[in-house]
Design a protein around this motif. Structure first.
Motif, PDB file in Angstrom:
ATOM      1  N   HIS A 132       6.441 -14.134  -4.980  1.00 43.82           N
ATOM      2  CA  HIS A 132       7.279 -13.739  -3.850  1.00 43.82           C
ATOM      3  C   HIS A 132       6.744 -12.511  -3.125  1.00 43.82           C
ATOM      4  O   HIS A 132       7.290 -12.108  -2.101  1.00 43.82           O
ATOM      5  CB  HIS A 132       8.711 -13.471  -4.313  1.00 43.82           C
ATOM      6  CG  HIS A 132       9.438 -14.702  -4.734  1.00 43.82           C
ATOM      7  ND1 HIS A 132      10.568 -14.663  -5.540  1.00 43.82           N
ATOM      8  CD2 HIS A 132       9.206 -16.020  -4.479  1.00 43.82           C
ATOM      9  CE1 HIS A 132      10.991 -15.892  -5.751  1.00 43.82           C
ATOM     10  NE2 HIS A 132      10.180 -16.736  -5.119  1.00 43.82           N
ATOM     11  N   LEU A 133       5.664 -11.923  -3.682  1.00 49.56           N
ATOM     12  CA  LEU A 133       5.097 -10.719  -3.077  1.00 49.56           C
ATOM     13  C   LEU A 133       3.692 -10.949  -2.531  1.00 49.56           C
ATOM     14  O   LEU A 133       3.416 -10.606  -1.375  1.00 49.56           O
ATOM     15  CB  LEU A 133       5.059  -9.585  -4.113  1.00 49.56           C
ATOM     16  CG  LEU A 133       4.357  -8.284  -3.688  1.00 49.56           C
ATOM     17  CD1 LEU A 133       5.055  -7.656  -2.485  1.00 49.56           C
ATOM     18  CD2 LEU A 133       4.306  -7.294  -4.847  1.00 49.56           C
ATOM     19  N   PHE A 134       2.808 -11.521  -3.334  1.00 50.10           N
ATOM     20  CA  PHE A 134       1.396 -11.576  -2.956  1.00 50.10           C
ATOM     21  C   PHE A 134       1.083 -12.769  -2.056  1.00 50.10           C
ATOM     22  O   PHE A 134       1.484 -13.901  -2.359  1.00 50.10           O
ATOM     23  CB  PHE A 134       0.517 -11.659  -4.211  1.00 50.10           C
ATOM     24  CG  PHE A 134       0.575 -10.423  -5.070  1.00 50.10           C
ATOM     25  CD1 PHE A 134       0.112  -9.207  -4.596  1.00 50.10           C
ATOM     26  CD2 PHE A 134       1.109 -10.481  -6.361  1.00 50.10           C
ATOM     27  CE1 PHE A 134       0.166  -8.073  -5.390  1.00 50.10           C
ATOM     28  CE2 PHE A 134       1.154  -9.355  -7.154  1.00 50.10           C
ATOM     29  CZ  PHE A 134       0.690  -8.143  -6.670  1.00 50.10           C
ATOM     30  N   PRO A 135       0.338 -12.552  -0.972  1.00 47.38           N
ATOM     31  CA  PRO A 135      -0.125 -13.667  -0.136  1.00 47.38           C
ATOM     32  C   PRO A 135      -1.133 -14.535  -0.884  1.00 47.38           C
ATOM     33  O   PRO A 135      -1.637 -14.161  -1.948  1.00 47.38           O
ATOM     34  CB  PRO A 135      -0.791 -12.955   1.057  1.00 47.38           C
ATOM     35  CG  PRO A 135      -0.235 -11.556   1.046  1.00 47.38           C
ATOM     36  CD  PRO A 135       0.005 -11.242  -0.404  1.00 47.38           C
ATOM     37  N   LEU A 175       9.472  -6.073   4.409  1.00 47.91           N
ATOM     38  CA  LEU A 175       8.678  -4.907   4.811  1.00 47.91           C
ATOM     39  C   LEU A 175       7.918  -5.143   6.116  1.00 47.91           C
ATOM     40  O   LEU A 175       6.981  -4.412   6.442  1.00 47.91           O
ATOM     41  CB  LEU A 175       7.665  -4.569   3.703  1.00 47.91           C
ATOM     42  CG  LEU A 175       8.268  -4.145   2.362  1.00 47.91           C
ATOM     43  CD1 LEU A 175       7.194  -4.167   1.269  1.00 47.91           C
ATOM     44  CD2 LEU A 175       8.881  -2.759   2.457  1.00 47.91           C
ATOM     45  N   ARG A 176       8.334  -6.150   6.883  1.00 50.91           N
ATOM     46  CA  ARG A 176       7.568  -6.564   8.060  1.00 50.91           C
ATOM     47  C   ARG A 176       7.376  -5.440   9.076  1.00 50.91           C
ATOM     48  O   ARG A 176       6.368  -5.400   9.790  1.00 50.91           O
ATOM     49  CB  ARG A 176       8.236  -7.774   8.729  1.00 50.91           C
ATOM     50  CG  ARG A 176       9.678  -7.543   9.152  1.00 50.91           C
ATOM     51  CD  ARG A 176      10.344  -8.843   9.619  1.00 50.91           C
ATOM     52  NE  ARG A 176      11.771  -8.670   9.901  1.00 50.91           N
ATOM     53  CZ  ARG A 176      12.714  -8.675   8.965  1.00 50.91           C
ATOM     54  NH1 ARG A 176      12.380  -8.859   7.683  1.00 50.91           N
ATOM     55  NH2 ARG A 176      13.981  -8.518   9.292  1.00 50.91           N
ATOM     56  N   ASP A 177       8.348  -4.509   9.172  1.00 46.32           N
ATOM     57  CA  ASP A 177       8.238  -3.420  10.145  1.00 46.32           C
ATOM     58  C   ASP A 177       7.258  -2.341   9.711  1.00 46.32           C
ATOM     59  O   ASP A 177       6.983  -1.406  10.469  1.00 46.32           O
ATOM     60  CB  ASP A 177       9.609  -2.777  10.380  1.00 46.32           C
ATOM     61  CG  ASP A 177      10.589  -3.727  11.051  1.00 46.32           C
ATOM     62  OD1 ASP A 177      10.126  -4.664  11.734  1.00 46.32           O
ATOM     63  OD2 ASP A 177      11.813  -3.533  10.889  1.00 46.32           O
ATOM     64  N   HIS A 178       6.727  -2.470   8.497  1.00 49.15           N
ATOM     65  CA  HIS A 178       5.872  -1.406   7.955  1.00 49.15           C
ATOM     66  C   HIS A 178       4.504  -1.908   7.496  1.00 49.15           C
ATOM     67  O   HIS A 178       3.740  -1.136   6.916  1.00 49.15           O
ATOM     68  CB  HIS A 178       6.582  -0.727   6.780  1.00 49.15           C
ATOM     69  CG  HIS A 178       7.952  -0.237   7.117  1.00 49.15           C
ATOM     70  ND1 HIS A 178       8.185   0.821   7.974  1.00 49.15           N
ATOM     71  CD2 HIS A 178       9.187  -0.683   6.743  1.00 49.15           C
ATOM     72  CE1 HIS A 178       9.484   1.018   8.100  1.00 49.15           C
ATOM     73  NE2 HIS A 178      10.104   0.123   7.365  1.00 49.15           N
ATOM     74  N   CYS A 179       4.200  -3.183   7.744  1.00 50.62           N
ATOM     75  CA  CYS A 179       2.938  -3.739   7.246  1.00 50.62           C
ATOM     76  C   CYS A 179       1.724  -3.002   7.793  1.00 50.62           C
ATOM     77  O   CYS A 179       0.685  -2.926   7.126  1.00 50.62           O
ATOM     78  CB  CYS A 179       2.845  -5.223   7.592  1.00 50.62           C
ATOM     79  SG  CYS A 179       3.883  -6.290   6.534  1.00 50.62           S
ATOM     80  N   ASP A 180       1.840  -2.438   8.997  1.00 52.60           N
ATOM     81  CA  ASP A 180       0.698  -1.727   9.573  1.00 52.60           C
ATOM     82  C   ASP A 180       0.517  -0.347   8.972  1.00 52.60           C
ATOM     83  O   ASP A 180      -0.495   0.312   9.213  1.00 52.60           O
ATOM     84  CB  ASP A 180       0.855  -1.618  11.094  1.00 52.60           C
ATOM     85  CG  ASP A 180       2.086  -0.836  11.499  1.00 52.60           C
ATOM     86  OD1 ASP A 180       3.060  -0.786  10.710  1.00 52.60           O
ATOM     87  OD2 ASP A 180       2.098  -0.266  12.610  1.00 52.60           O
ATOM     88  N   LEU A 196      -2.314  -7.879   6.577  1.00 53.86           N
ATOM     89  CA  LEU A 196      -1.012  -7.905   5.919  1.00 53.86           C
ATOM     90  C   LEU A 196       0.062  -8.303   6.919  1.00 53.86           C
ATOM     91  O   LEU A 196       0.329  -7.591   7.893  1.00 53.86           O
ATOM     92  CB  LEU A 196      -0.704  -6.525   5.325  1.00 53.86           C
ATOM     93  CG  LEU A 196       0.430  -6.449   4.295  1.00 53.86           C
ATOM     94  CD1 LEU A 196       0.124  -7.322   3.092  1.00 53.86           C
ATOM     95  CD2 LEU A 196       0.637  -5.007   3.848  1.00 53.86           C
ATOM     96  N   ASP A 197       0.672  -9.454   6.676  1.00 57.74           N
ATOM     97  CA  ASP A 197       1.748  -9.957   7.532  1.00 57.74           C
ATOM     98  C   ASP A 197       2.923 -10.353   6.648  1.00 57.74           C
ATOM     99  O   ASP A 197       2.811 -10.421   5.421  1.00 57.74           O
ATOM    100  CB  ASP A 197       1.284 -11.177   8.340  1.00 57.74           C
ATOM    101  CG  ASP A 197       0.270 -10.801   9.409  1.00 57.74           C
ATOM    102  OD1 ASP A 197       0.515  -9.829  10.145  1.00 57.74           O
ATOM    103  OD2 ASP A 197      -0.775 -11.484   9.485  1.00 57.74           O
ATOM    104  N   ALA A 198       4.042 -10.641   7.287  1.00 63.41           N
ATOM    105  CA  ALA A 198       5.264 -11.013   6.563  1.00 63.41           C
ATOM    106  C   ALA A 198       5.197 -12.469   6.135  1.00 63.41           C
ATOM    107  O   ALA A 198       6.022 -13.306   6.523  1.00 63.41           O
ATOM    108  CB  ALA A 198       6.477 -10.756   7.443  1.00 63.41           C
TER     109      ALA A 198
END
Length: 437
Positions: free
Chosen positions: A67-70, A86-91, A76-78
């Motif tokens: 549920h965490l790792f791509p 954490l989509r607002d903080h991936c950058d 890094l995207d949602a």
């Protein structure tokens, strides 16, 4: 929000070099003024850079990896459930896998929590002695620049921090008490009592040292080694007492935040985490400390106020690939990631000088377990957010031949200004995928 000084009141001083001594004479009362930004040129040709901070947060029951790792390295995207929170903080964060400390088999399945910030091996087994934790190494180098050299916080499951002699530092579990320590000024009588206690403490240490010196002449080599460790502890305590004495009479910062009450419901884990995050944000916004650890642990009971969760948390973490248990576990861990995301948002929206608190704070967020269901301490989930690093990627190190997590600790210590090239079990000064911007 932190109350800011009225900028118009300092307008007359703009573009002038202010002497702190001159202002003291003008005050006519010998009152020590705080260090103002306008005073900085009087001490140095260059303005004082804003401080750097380090926060380390460990979730003792881990996170469900799928549920965490791509599926693959890259931007890094949602793309996973937890990254979506954490989509607002991936950058402004880097996700790492394939990191661990070597030889973490201990006296129980959760013993690796003791060494998450130290990398000492064989935790809890016969002959084990812990080593200094990353936060304590950094705090010892920073000295008494802040009211508290560090904060060791937890939700009730013990501290992550260890002294140079391998002694666990007690955790702080009460946000209300921490708030009082940081922001509530004592009366004149209380301050005098604190000073008396500090002076008495130093007097006792002087006596203890004298007695120990007499004893040293009668001891064998092994006992003398233990006594050297004892002397080191005394010196550390003396330094802390001296630093505390300097801060006792200084006014505490004023914050626009109602003194909190502790969460009464012990099972309301998210409310407890959220309140502690609030206190952590206030602590760094007021530069009351620059080093913090937070153990968010776990428990053998059902968390309250998370709809759909009916099973105790520890049992869910040992899901054995049971889909129903994993579904309930996801609800808990989603709530944890939401609380963490809100913390990052608070830091991102709180400004100091020409940057945000998140820009000046490196946050290590992860766990001592890669797969809590089997107590596996390999392939730890590690997020590095904020600070002065290049972010926005998922970096997957070798899942079979893990990279030492302590390599990352070297980078974090160096970023905080601690000149080391090794720490604990490190094999290099840094890890692939973590570079200073």
């Amino acid at each position: 929000m932190i109350r800011q000084t009225d900028r118009s009141s300092l307008g007359a001083f703009r573009n002038r070099k202010l002497s702190r001594r001159h202002l003291l004479r003008g005050a006519g009362a010998g009152i020590a003024l705080p260090m103002l930004s306008a005073m900085r040129p009087a001490f140095s040709a260059r303005p004082t850079p804003p401080p750097k901070r380090l926060i380390a947060i460990c979730a003792g029951l881990g996170f469900h990896g799928p549920h965490l790792f791509p599926a693959a390295e890259g931007r890094l995207d949602a793309t996973t459930p937890y990254l979506d929170n954490l989509r607002d903080h991936c950058d402004q964060m880097t996700l790492l896998s394939g990191l661990s400390h070597p030889n973490q088999n201990g006296n129980n399945g959760h013993a690796s929590a003791m060494t998450w910030l130290t990398s000492a091996q064989r935790p809890g087994l016969a002959g084990f002695k812990n080593t200094i934790s990353l936060d304590q190494l950094i705090a010892s180098k920073l000295g008494g620049v802040t009211r508290l050299p560090y904060l060791c916080l937890s939700s009730g499951n013990g501290s992550l921090s260890w002294t140079a002699n391998g002694v666990n530092i007690p955790d702080e579990q009460s946000p209300a008490k921490i708030f009082q320590k940081l922001f509530v000024n004592g009366t004149a009588e209380q301050i005098e009592t604190q000073l008396v206690d500090l002076r008495r403490g130093r007097s006792i240490l002087d006596t203890v040292r004298t007695d120990a010196k007499r004893l040293e002449k009668t001891l064998g080599p092994r006992d003398r080694e233990k006594l050297d460790e004892y002397y080191s502890s005394i010196r550390d305590l003396e330094n802390r007492l001296g630093q505390s004495q300097q801060w006792v009479t200084r006014p505490k910062p004023v914050v626009d935040y109602e003194p909190p009450s502790d969460v009464v419901d012990k099972q309301d884990i998210i409310a407890k985490q959220t309140l502690m995050y609030d206190i952590m944000r206030l602590a760094i916004a007021t530069d009351s400390t620059r080093v913090m650890t937070f153990s968010i642990g776990g428990m053998n009971s059902v968390p309250s106020n998370i709809p759909g969760v009916k099973t105790d948390w520890h049992n869910l973490s040992h899901h054995g690939k049971d889909e129903q248990k994993i579904a309930e576990l996801r609800l808990i861990e989603t709530a944890e990631f939401e609380a963490f995301a809100n913390f990052l948002t608070m830091l991102k929206t709180t400004r100091e000088d020409d940057r945000t608190l998140l820009d000046g704070t490196s946050i290590l967020f992860g766990s001592n377990l890669g797969n809590a269901s089997s107590h596996d301490w390999h392939n730890l989930p590690i997020i590095l957010a904020g600070g002065g690093f290049r972010h926005g990627r998922y970096v997957a190190h070798d899942a079979r031949d893990n990279t030492p997590l302590a390599n990352l600790f070297v980078s974090l210590a160096q970023w905080m200004g601690v000149e080391i090239d090794a720490f604990g079990s490190s094999t290099a000064a840094g890890v692939r995928g973590v570079e200073v911007a």
